[in-house]
Scaffold this motif. Sequence first.
Motif, PDB file in Angstrom:
ATOM      1  N   LEU A   1       0.816  -1.220   0.000  1.00  0.00           N
ATOM      2  CA  LEU A   1       0.000   0.000   0.000  1.00  0.00           C
ATOM      3  C   LEU A   1       0.848   1.268   0.000  1.00  0.00           C
ATOM      4  CD1 LEU A   1      -2.948  -0.758   2.461  1.00  0.00           C
ATOM      5  CD2 LEU A   1      -3.065  -0.495  -0.007  1.00  0.00           C
ATOM      6  N   GLU A   2       2.057   1.179   0.545  1.00  0.00           N
ATOM      7  CA  GLU A   2       2.938   2.357   0.567  1.00  0.00           C
ATOM      8  C   GLU A   2       3.164   2.904  -0.843  1.00  0.00           C
ATOM      9  OE1 GLU A   2       6.290   2.797   3.619  1.00  0.00           O
ATOM     10  OE2 GLU A   2       6.095   0.622   3.402  1.00  0.00           O
ATOM     11  N   LYS A   3       3.117   1.998  -1.822  1.00  0.00           N
ATOM     12  CA  LYS A   3       3.345   2.420  -3.218  1.00  0.00           C
ATOM     13  C   LYS A   3       2.251   3.363  -3.704  1.00  0.00           C
ATOM     14  CE  LYS A   3       5.567  -1.987  -4.372  1.00  0.00           C
ATOM     15  NZ  LYS A   3       5.410  -3.233  -5.152  1.00  0.00           N
ATOM     16  N   MET A   4       1.061   3.290  -3.078  1.00  0.00           N
ATOM     17  CA  MET A   4      -0.047   4.158  -3.493  1.00  0.00           C
ATOM     18  C   MET A   4       0.206   5.614  -3.123  1.00  0.00           C
ATOM     19  SD  MET A   4      -2.636   3.079  -5.221  1.00  0.00           S
ATOM     20  CE  MET A   4      -4.070   4.094  -4.858  1.00  0.00           C
ATOM     21  N   ILE A   5       0.976   5.846  -2.066  1.00  0.00           N
ATOM     22  CA  ILE A   5       1.125   7.207  -1.535  1.00  0.00           C
ATOM     23  C   ILE A   5       1.725   8.148  -2.572  1.00  0.00           C
ATOM     24  CG2 ILE A   5       2.342   8.620   0.191  1.00  0.00           C
ATOM     25  CD1 ILE A   5       1.833   6.346   2.200  1.00  0.00           C
ATOM     26  N   ASN A   6       2.710   7.647  -3.322  1.00  0.00           N
ATOM     27  CA  ASN A   6       3.350   8.500  -4.332  1.00  0.00           C
ATOM     28  C   ASN A   6       2.980   8.101  -5.760  1.00  0.00           C
ATOM     29  OD1 ASN A   6       4.859  10.098  -2.417  1.00  0.00           O
ATOM     30  ND2 ASN A   6       6.143   8.289  -2.095  1.00  0.00           N
ATOM     31  N   ALA A   7       1.940   7.288  -5.899  1.00  0.00           N
ATOM     32  CA  ALA A   7       1.555   6.814  -7.234  1.00  0.00           C
ATOM     33  C   ALA A   7       1.039   7.958  -8.095  1.00  0.00           C
ATOM     34  CB  ALA A   7       0.484   5.736  -7.118  1.00  0.00           C
TER      35      ALA A   7
ATOM     36  N   MET B   1       3.049   2.518  10.894  1.00  0.00           N
ATOM     37  CA  MET B   1       1.599   2.478  11.049  1.00  0.00           C
ATOM     38  C   MET B   1       1.150   3.443  12.143  1.00  0.00           C
ATOM     39  SD  MET B   1      -1.183   1.443   9.892  1.00  0.00           S
ATOM     40  CE  MET B   1      -0.705   0.168   8.754  1.00  0.00           C
ATOM     41  N   ASP B   2       1.203   4.737  11.817  1.00  0.00           N
ATOM     42  CA  ASP B   2       0.746   5.760  12.760  1.00  0.00           C
ATOM     43  C   ASP B   2      -0.244   6.666  12.048  1.00  0.00           C
ATOM     44  OD1 ASP B   2       2.248   7.370  11.071  1.00  0.00           O
ATOM     45  OD2 ASP B   2       3.897   7.634  12.486  1.00  0.00           O
ATOM     46  N   ARG B   3      -0.754   7.649  12.754  1.00  0.00           N
ATOM     47  CA  ARG B   3      -1.789   8.533  12.211  1.00  0.00           C
ATOM     48  C   ARG B   3      -1.327   9.255  10.938  1.00  0.00           C
ATOM     49  NH1 ARG B   3      -6.371  10.716  14.598  1.00  0.00           N
ATOM     50  NH2 ARG B   3      -7.197  12.505  13.455  1.00  0.00           N
ATOM     51  N   ASN B   4      -0.080   9.712  10.915  1.00  0.00           N
ATOM     52  CA  ASN B   4       0.438  10.457   9.764  1.00  0.00           C
ATOM     53  C   ASN B   4       0.504   9.561   8.526  1.00  0.00           C
ATOM     54  OD1 ASN B   4       1.736  12.768   8.449  1.00  0.00           O
ATOM     55  ND2 ASN B   4       3.583  11.511   8.510  1.00  0.00           N
ATOM     56  N   PHE B   5       1.000   8.320   8.706  1.00  0.00           N
ATOM     57  CA  PHE B   5       1.103   7.388   7.583  1.00  0.00           C
ATOM     58  C   PHE B   5      -0.282   7.053   7.035  1.00  0.00           C
ATOM     59  CE2 PHE B   5       0.861   2.978   6.099  1.00  0.00           C
ATOM     60  CZ  PHE B   5       1.773   2.999   5.050  1.00  0.00           C
ATOM     61  N   VAL B   6      -1.234   6.751   7.930  1.00  0.00           N
ATOM     62  CA  VAL B   6      -2.579   6.372   7.491  1.00  0.00           C
ATOM     63  C   VAL B   6      -3.271   7.544   6.802  1.00  0.00           C
ATOM     64  CG1 VAL B   6      -4.846   5.527   8.231  1.00  0.00           C
ATOM     65  CG2 VAL B   6      -2.795   4.607   9.290  1.00  0.00           C
ATOM     66  N   THR B   7      -3.006   8.772   7.260  1.00  0.00           N
ATOM     67  CA  THR B   7      -3.586   9.962   6.617  1.00  0.00           C
ATOM     68  C   THR B   7      -3.068  10.098   5.190  1.00  0.00           C
ATOM     69  OG1 THR B   7      -3.800  11.090   8.750  1.00  0.00           O
ATOM     70  CG2 THR B   7      -3.879  12.464   6.776  1.00  0.00           C
TER      71      THR B   7
ATOM     72  N   LEU C   1      -1.942   7.668   3.347  1.00  0.00           N
ATOM     73  CA  LEU C   1      -2.509   6.536   2.624  1.00  0.00           C
ATOM     74  C   LEU C   1      -3.958   6.816   2.219  1.00  0.00           C
ATOM     75  CD1 LEU C   1      -2.144   3.628   1.642  1.00  0.00           C
ATOM     76  CD2 LEU C   1      -2.787   2.851   3.933  1.00  0.00           C
ATOM     77  N   PHE C   2      -4.721   7.380   3.145  1.00  0.00           N
ATOM     78  CA  PHE C   2      -6.124   7.709   2.876  1.00  0.00           C
ATOM     79  C   PHE C   2      -6.244   8.677   1.701  1.00  0.00           C
ATOM     80  CE2 PHE C   2      -9.878  10.372   3.359  1.00  0.00           C
ATOM     81  CZ  PHE C   2     -10.875   9.436   3.571  1.00  0.00           C
ATOM     82  N   LYS C   3      -5.428   9.724   1.701  1.00  0.00           N
ATOM     83  CA  LYS C   3      -5.479  10.720   0.617  1.00  0.00           C
ATOM     84  C   LYS C   3      -5.145  10.079  -0.724  1.00  0.00           C
ATOM     85  CE  LYS C   3      -4.553  14.822   3.421  1.00  0.00           C
ATOM     86  NZ  LYS C   3      -3.541  15.852   3.801  1.00  0.00           N
ATOM     87  N   ALA C   4      -4.213   9.122  -0.706  1.00  0.00           N
ATOM     88  CA  ALA C   4      -3.834   8.446  -1.950  1.00  0.00           C
ATOM     89  C   ALA C   4      -4.942   7.515  -2.434  1.00  0.00           C
ATOM     90  CB  ALA C   4      -2.545   7.657  -1.729  1.00  0.00           C
ATOM     91  N   MET C   5      -5.632   6.859  -1.489  1.00  0.00           N
ATOM     92  CA  MET C   5      -6.702   5.922  -1.851  1.00  0.00           C
ATOM     93  C   MET C   5      -7.954   6.649  -2.330  1.00  0.00           C
ATOM     94  SD  MET C   5      -6.275   3.247   1.313  1.00  0.00           S
ATOM     95  CE  MET C   5      -7.264   1.864   0.800  1.00  0.00           C
TER      96      MET C   5
END
Length: 475
Positions: free
Chosen positions: A300-306, A364-370, A372-376
């Motif tokens: 899923l990390e790949k989605m952040i900068n996709a 896996m903290d709030r900043n990472f999930v935020t 990830l959410f924006k990317a998804m």
Amino acid sequence: MDAQIDQQMKIKKAHFINSSIKTNIKKDYKFIKEIGAGGFGVVFETEQKSTGIKRAIKAIAKDRVVDKESFKNELLILRKIDHPNILKMYEVYETEKTVYLVTEMCEGGELFYYITKTQHLTEMQAAKIMRQIFTAVAYLHEHKIVHRDLKPENFLLKNKEDESSIKMIDFGLARFFREDEVMTQPNGSLFYIAPEIIKGQYSYEVDYWSLGVILYVMMCGQPPFPGRNPQETIKNIQKGIFTFSKAGFKGAKDLIQKLLVMEPKRRFTAKQAYNHPWVQQQVSHELMNLRLHDDAIKGLEKMINAQQMKKTMLLYLATFIPENEVTSLRQLFVSLDKDGNGMISLDEMIEGLTGFKNMKHKNMDRNFVTQLFKAMDIDQSGQVDYSEFIAAFLVCPQFQNERFIEEQFKRIDQDNSGRISKNELMDIFHTDTISIKDLDIEELIKQADLNKDGEIDYQEFMILLRDRFADQIKH
């Protein structure tokens, strides 16, 4: 330019639903047998020739469509909705005399017949079914759509003898509504209509009454307001007095009593029903053994900068992927969608992903999930829809089926050249509601076109999806 493109193109699953005018549908689909018929036309079991995947096709004779505006409205709703418990429409074909709706195939038949055949549903079975129905209705109402004809006949089982995947169908009476709107047109099926429909002034709360009737029928095997004739049934509905013909099922009874309330504004909503303890007990049971592995999060990390092209292709794949390929992802979606409205909010994702006990992922903290959410959230709606959620996980190798990916590549590559051209990419955006310029399409192609020939070949397509390094290709 890439960042600008990402901001401009708010792509949704609905944009990939093809509408073909005057195309011979039998070139694309093999018709196997008739599986249903009615005043509207006929439903066929078919097979998509390019993939071998089974689809249902509803053939509607245009001259039998009395209300053309309502029919257009039904198609608009089917395009818009994106929920795991609502029948998915893939394509629309149109000839001079007929409209063909291509949808997912449900082999388990009507929920009504399943209830009748089973005779005595256990509370667990009933709660499993109602959980899915409640979240589907909550989703519709979030999108300001009222169904107006909820009944067991309008739900199908995706698979035979399996109540774990229920699909809502038939949006012929559904319509968009405003919060303060009063409707007057009489609609619905006799045993399931709310008392205010009989009075002639009602709103979206009529769906909640119907939910109460469906649950009552499941638990008691008969409607709560029977009658020897339609007039007597109507009188009994207007009185609103009912009793339980069976002992037990205390939790279900409490929920029924909260739904079958005469005053519409005092009825439990679908979201409240979903969060009732009787339903939540079933949710907990369904998700008891759910695990999220570190490999999936690393993917899923790949989605952040996709880039936008990658997100577009992943969402395209998610729109058409067979449900049996993503069963575990559907369960994960349910676990994160705490309020049951069929979408995942930022708070729900933070609470859900950071709460997995087996997670060892260091970020896996709030900043990472935020992030990830924006990317998804590909369409930037502020919520992650079901297809967006599936799309994000298709970036992970364990959820990539190469045969399926190859089939979808060929589907886009209409001239069978082995490459996706600018025009072919443009053709997958089947909508009047998205404005895509030639320049935008060219920019999308550049994001995947490693050899700079202006087109995307299959190897480039796979590298785009799998995020391998571009220098792996030498030309």
